[in-house]
Write an enzyme that holds these catalytic residues in place. Structure first.
Site, PDB file in Angstrom:
ATOM      1  N   GLY A  56       0.816  -1.204   0.000  1.00 15.45           N
ATOM      2  CA  GLY A  56       0.000   0.000   0.000  1.00 15.45           C
ATOM      3  C   GLY A  56       0.846   1.247   0.000  1.00 15.45           C
ATOM      4  N   PRO A  57       0.220   2.393  -0.174  1.00 15.63           N
ATOM      5  CA  PRO A  57       0.953   3.663  -0.191  1.00 15.63           C
ATOM      6  C   PRO A  57       1.590   3.957   1.161  1.00 15.63           C
ATOM      7  CG  PRO A  57      -1.280   3.906  -1.060  1.00 15.63           C
ATOM      8  CD  PRO A  57      -1.218   2.565  -0.415  1.00 15.63           C
ATOM      9  N   PRO A  58       2.545   4.877   1.196  1.00 14.58           N
ATOM     10  CA  PRO A  58       3.153   5.262   2.481  1.00 14.58           C
ATOM     11  C   PRO A  58       2.119   5.861   3.426  1.00 14.58           C
ATOM     12  CG  PRO A  58       4.463   6.063   0.632  1.00 14.58           C
ATOM     13  CD  PRO A  58       3.198   5.548   0.050  1.00 14.58           C
ATOM     14  N   GLY A  59       2.289   5.569   4.700  1.00 12.46           N
ATOM     15  CA  GLY A  59       1.430   6.166   5.708  1.00 12.46           C
ATOM     16  C   GLY A  59       0.117   5.458   5.933  1.00 12.46           C
ATOM     17  N   THR A  60      -0.053   4.261   5.354  1.00 14.00           N
ATOM     18  CA  THR A  60      -1.322   3.544   5.533  1.00 14.00           C
ATOM     19  C   THR A  60      -1.276   2.574   6.706  1.00 14.00           C
ATOM     20  OG1 THR A  60      -0.583   2.000   3.818  1.00 14.00           O
ATOM     21  CG2 THR A  60      -2.071   3.763   3.139  1.00 14.00           C
ATOM     22  N   GLY A  61      -0.154   2.505   7.425  1.00  8.76           N
ATOM     23  CA  GLY A  61      -0.109   1.710   8.649  1.00  8.76           C
ATOM     24  C   GLY A  61       0.411   0.308   8.488  1.00  8.76           C
ATOM     25  N   LYS A  62       1.255   0.056   7.484  1.00  6.83           N
ATOM     26  CA  LYS A  62       1.741  -1.305   7.248  1.00  6.83           C
ATOM     27  C   LYS A  62       2.645  -1.771   8.390  1.00  6.83           C
ATOM     28  CE  LYS A  62       3.503  -0.056   3.317  1.00  6.83           C
ATOM     29  NZ  LYS A  62       2.963   1.312   3.252  1.00  6.83           N
ATOM     30  N   THR A  63       3.650  -0.969   8.720  1.00  2.77           N
ATOM     31  CA  THR A  63       4.595  -1.370   9.769  1.00  2.77           C
ATOM     32  C   THR A  63       3.945  -1.364  11.145  1.00  2.77           C
ATOM     33  OG1 THR A  63       6.391  -0.421   8.440  1.00  2.77           O
ATOM     34  CG2 THR A  63       6.866  -0.918  10.744  1.00  2.77           C
ATOM     35  N   SER A 114      -3.849   2.509 -18.491  1.00  7.29           N
ATOM     36  CA  SER A 114      -5.179   2.938 -18.039  1.00  7.29           C
ATOM     37  C   SER A 114      -5.567   4.327 -18.521  1.00  7.29           C
ATOM     38  CB  SER A 114      -5.254   2.883 -16.510  1.00  7.29           C
ATOM     39  OG  SER A 114      -4.337   3.797 -15.937  1.00  7.29           O
ATOM     40  N   LYS A 139      -7.911   4.816  -7.181  1.00  8.81           N
ATOM     41  CA  LYS A 139      -8.357   5.821  -8.148  1.00  8.81           C
ATOM     42  C   LYS A 139      -9.699   6.425  -7.742  1.00  8.81           C
ATOM     43  CE  LYS A 139      -5.930   3.595 -12.008  1.00  8.81           C
ATOM     44  NZ  LYS A 139      -6.082   2.840 -13.264  1.00  8.81           N
TER      45      LYS A 139
END
Length: 790
Positions: free
Chosen positions: A372-379, A695, A738
């Site tokens: 996912g994009p940065p800042g989405t809470g993965k870590t 796209s 999107k």
């Protein structure tokens, strides 16, 4: 080493010695004969012995001449052209024949001669010769200085050389004739035969002294360097012997005092650790083998410290030490919900793993990949998972890692070798079943040191990682109980073989409402505490939070949102610290005071104001975004210009869109001959950013159709989809990102490929209700919907 012995006195008769006109010539190879010198010679072969016998029968005289090639035992003794032209006439003093065609001579040098011509070659060489008379030299200061310097240098050579007796130095000082001094020293020093032959052929005595001085000086430098090296070696040997002697004394003293040997104590401690540790059988054997090696080493040796380091690693790893998993599924769910809002798919997968683990305790740990994009809470989600499972947590960042040894470790043969980062992480976690996060796995590189992603194949394969082999350990370590979680922004850069081993869970961007709840529940309380504020001192209205989200950030995650909230908290903290206020209620009207004017203004609708402009949707590693396509026409010759840093796929999409319009010009309402004298230019703004992907095909086609039909595209409409030459609209990826980007920009209608209808299930219901989705299968449908009426 055979050293020529000079005569004890110079025979005055040699000065009036008469040289025969014809001399038998004996070629010599390993030495050079000088006048006034007496030395032994060994000869081998009947022809040499015959030559000596005939000389003994006549006048005992021989001509010794240096040959450039070794004399042959068979065939001619020597080729005449191989002989130097200057030699020394010697007198045979003694002949002693030996068994096996051997004999030994003792000869004395008499005078130099020059070969005038060769007379015979068989059975031995005879030549017409002429005597080289010594120059009459009057001693001057230079000659005396040269002789004194030569004698001094020769004296130092004698002292440093183990093969030359000291009597040579006294003998050299007693010689008064400069030429004789040069000849005698030349015959004694260890110089090459070429250098000695050069001295023999140098008839100018002054020059001869200079030449032999250079040779002696060079020999002295070699001897002095050898002496220096020998002294250093001897010092090292003496120090080692001294250290050994002192250690033996220390050992004896300790034994007398009843103290144990330090080495034995350390070996016993390691043995105890190995026996107490629950090692695998393979690891136990390797540990005892290394311990046995260590017991035979001296503690001061370098190998001893290498062995102790290895045993420290072996005995400190958690081979069978595991934490007890949390079996309370409800508690685990509560912990996950406490730490993160949303992310239902990832939470659901962890709860499923816990349920299976509860029913089947020996199940292997999952290998997840949060994308996912940065800042989405993965870590942070991985940390929450560790807390929910009741396990230890460890994280390593793989961004920029290029060396395979970072994963597998270095072999122990290298200086400073250590295990790889996987084994190091297991040791620091102190558990064999931690939650192990491999952050930024999509940014692993490769170079001449290896490919770390290939090494990760073994780590992240449940069928192999039960016997992971670290190069440093040299024994298998079980990683099957570890819960590996990898994170990435995109999947494209992950090698296919590695991606196949990962269970991918996508963490898309958040909606505005989700960000609002995250801010109220997590970000504001965290920043309030971080800046030393209490809930009574600062409060945010919902309107203020919404304004920060929409007016000051535009991202898929919440990282920048937290920074802006932190900036507001710091501003309030400054006011309270200065005594200006005691508390603050932050409303939408107050935000500009702390953050400045609104930075994110949606101008999407205003940008579509005339024909030739269409709004598309793009997906990037940082989330979704709007993509504008502009087209214009001018007189020309059917040219197509593309700008905006477009990739190859986008360029092909533009060509396909133009070809479709030209082939369907009549149906679309464009004159057929319009393209004959027209150039088309397509530009995608934000030209500094590279763009690629299929796209944007429908957007390019819509922009071209809008331009050529002079009909504007509706300003509240965005679209995405791949096109074909037949006008079909094919499905694309990143639909959720999107759609969320369009929703943030206030777009109400989105045209999507028909085959992407299934992707709407991932979009929050609130967003679906606020937007109108139109699904198409053909470009003609797109044009009918997107283009306004004339």
């Amino acid at each position: 080493m055979e050293v020529p012995m000079p005569e004890s006195t110079i025979n005055e008769d040699s000065k009036i010695f008469k040289l025969p006109e014809i001399l038998p010539i004996m070629p010599i190879f390993h030495t050079v004969a000088f006048p006034k010198m007496m030395f032994p010679m060994d000869i081998v072969g009947n022809r040499f012995i015959q030559l000596v016998d005939e000389a003994m029968a006549k006048d005992r005289l021989l001509g010794l001449v240096l040959t450039r090639k070794a004399p042959s035992a068979e065939g001619p003794l020597c080729q005449c052209e191989d002989l130097h032209r200057v030699g020394t006439c010697v007198s045979i003093l003694k002949l002693a024949k030996q068994a096996g065609e051997k004999a030994q001579l003792v000869v004395q040098g008499l005078a130099r001669f020059r070969i005038v011509e060769f007379l015979e070659e068989e059975p031995y060489i005879q030549a017409r010769v002429e005597k080289i008379e010594a120059d009459i030299l009057i001693k001057d200061l230079e000659i005396e200085a040269l002789m004194a310097n030569l004698s001094t240098l020769f004296d130092r050579v004698i002292k440093l050389s183990p093969f030359l007796p000291q009597e040579f130095a006294a003998m050299a000082k007693s010689i008064q004739e400069p030429g004789d001094l040069a000849d005698i020293i030349a015959s004694i020093v260890n110089a090459s035969v070429e250098d000695k032959q050069k001295i023999l052929e140098t008839l100018d005595i002054r020059q001869r002294l200079r030449e032999i001085t250079l040779i002696v000086n060079h020999q002295l430098e070699i001897l002095e360097l050898g002496s220096k090296i020998q002294s250093q070696v001897q010092e090292d040997i003496d120090k080692s012997q001294r250290d050994f002697y002192l250690r033996q004394q220390l050992k004896a003293i300790r034994e007398e005092l009843g103290e144990s040997d330090e080495n034995r104590v350390e070996v016993a401690e390691y043995r105890k650790k190995i026996e107490e540790k629950m090692l695998t059988e393979e690891a136990r054997k390797e540990a005892f083998r290394e311990l046995d090696r260590m017991s035979r080493m001296h503690p001061a040796s370098a190998e001893y410290s290498v062995a102790t380091t290895y045993l420290d690693w072996i005995t400190s790893l958690p081979w069978n030490e595991r934490t007890q998993d949390n079996q309370d599924i409800r508690q685990a769910r509560r912990i996950l919900d406490e730490d993160h809002y949303g992310l239902d798919k990832a939470k659901k997968r962890i709860i499923e793993y816990l349920a299976v683990r509860k029913l089947k305790p020996d199940t292997k740990g999952p290998i997840l990949c949060f994308v996912g994009p940065p800042g989405t809470g993965k870590t942070s989600l991985a940390q929450s998972i560790a807390r929910a499972l009741g396990r230890k947590f460890y994280r390593i960042s793989l961004g920029g890692v290029h060396d395979e040894a970072e994963i597998r470790g270095h072999r122990r043969t290298y200086v400073g070798a250590l295990p790889g980062r996987i084994i190091q992480g297991i040791r620091r976690a102190e558990s064999s079943n931690p939650v192990f996060v491999l952050d930024e796995i999509d940014k692993v590189g490769s170079d001449f040191r290896g490919d770390p992603s290939s090494a990760l194949l073994e780590v992240l394969d449940p069928e192999q990682n039960f016997a992971f082999m670290d190069h440093y350990l040299g024994v298998a370590f079980d990683l099957s109980h570890v819960t590996f979680i990898t994170t990435a922004n995109i999947l494209d850069t992950i090698p296919p073989a590695l991606r196949d081993r990962l269970e991918v869970i996508e963490l898309p961007g958040y909606t505005q409402d989700e960000k609002l709840r995250i801010a109220e529940r997590y970000l504001i309380p965290r920043q309030r505490e971080a800046n030393g504020l209490t809930p009574e001192q600062i409060k945010f209205t919902r309107g203020a939070a919404r304004l920060i989200i929409s007016g000051y950030t535009r991202e898929a995650g919440v990282r920048n949102l937290e920074r802006e909230i932190a900036a507001v908290c710091r501003g309030v903290a400054s006011q309270i610290a200065e005594g200006e206020i005691s508390s603050a209620l932050i409303s939408a009207r107050d935000i500009h005071r702390y953050l400045g004017p609104v930075r994110m203004i949606s101008d999407a609708r205003e940008r579509i104001s005339k024909p030739g402009i269409a709004m598309g949707l793009a997906w990037t590693p940082t989330g979704g975004d709007l993509l504008f396509v502009e087209a214009t026409a001018m007189k020309g010759r059917k040219g197509l210009t593309l700008t905006g840093q477009l990739g190859e796929v986008m360029k092909e999409s533009a060509s396909a869109a133009l070809s479709f319009i030209r082939s369907n010009a009549v149906k679309i309402g464009i004159p057929v001959d319009f393209f004959e004298e027209t150039d088309i230019h397509i530009h995608v703004p934000a030209g500094a950013i590279p763009k690629d992907g299929p796209s944007a095909g429908v957007t390019m086609l819509a922009a071209l159709a809008s331009l050529l039909t002079n009909r504007t595209v509706k300003n509240d409409l965005a679209m995405t989809g791949e096109i074909t030459l037949r006008g079909l609209v094919l499905p694309v990826g990143g639909i959720k990102e999107k759609v969320l980007a369009a929703h943030r920009a206030g777009i109400k209608t989105i045209i999507l490929p028909k085959w992407n209808r299934k992707d709407l299930e991932e979009i929050p219901s609130k967003v679906r209700k606020e937007m109108n989705f139109v699904f198409v299968n053909d470009m003609r449908e797109v044009l009918n919907i997107a283009l306004s009426r004339k």
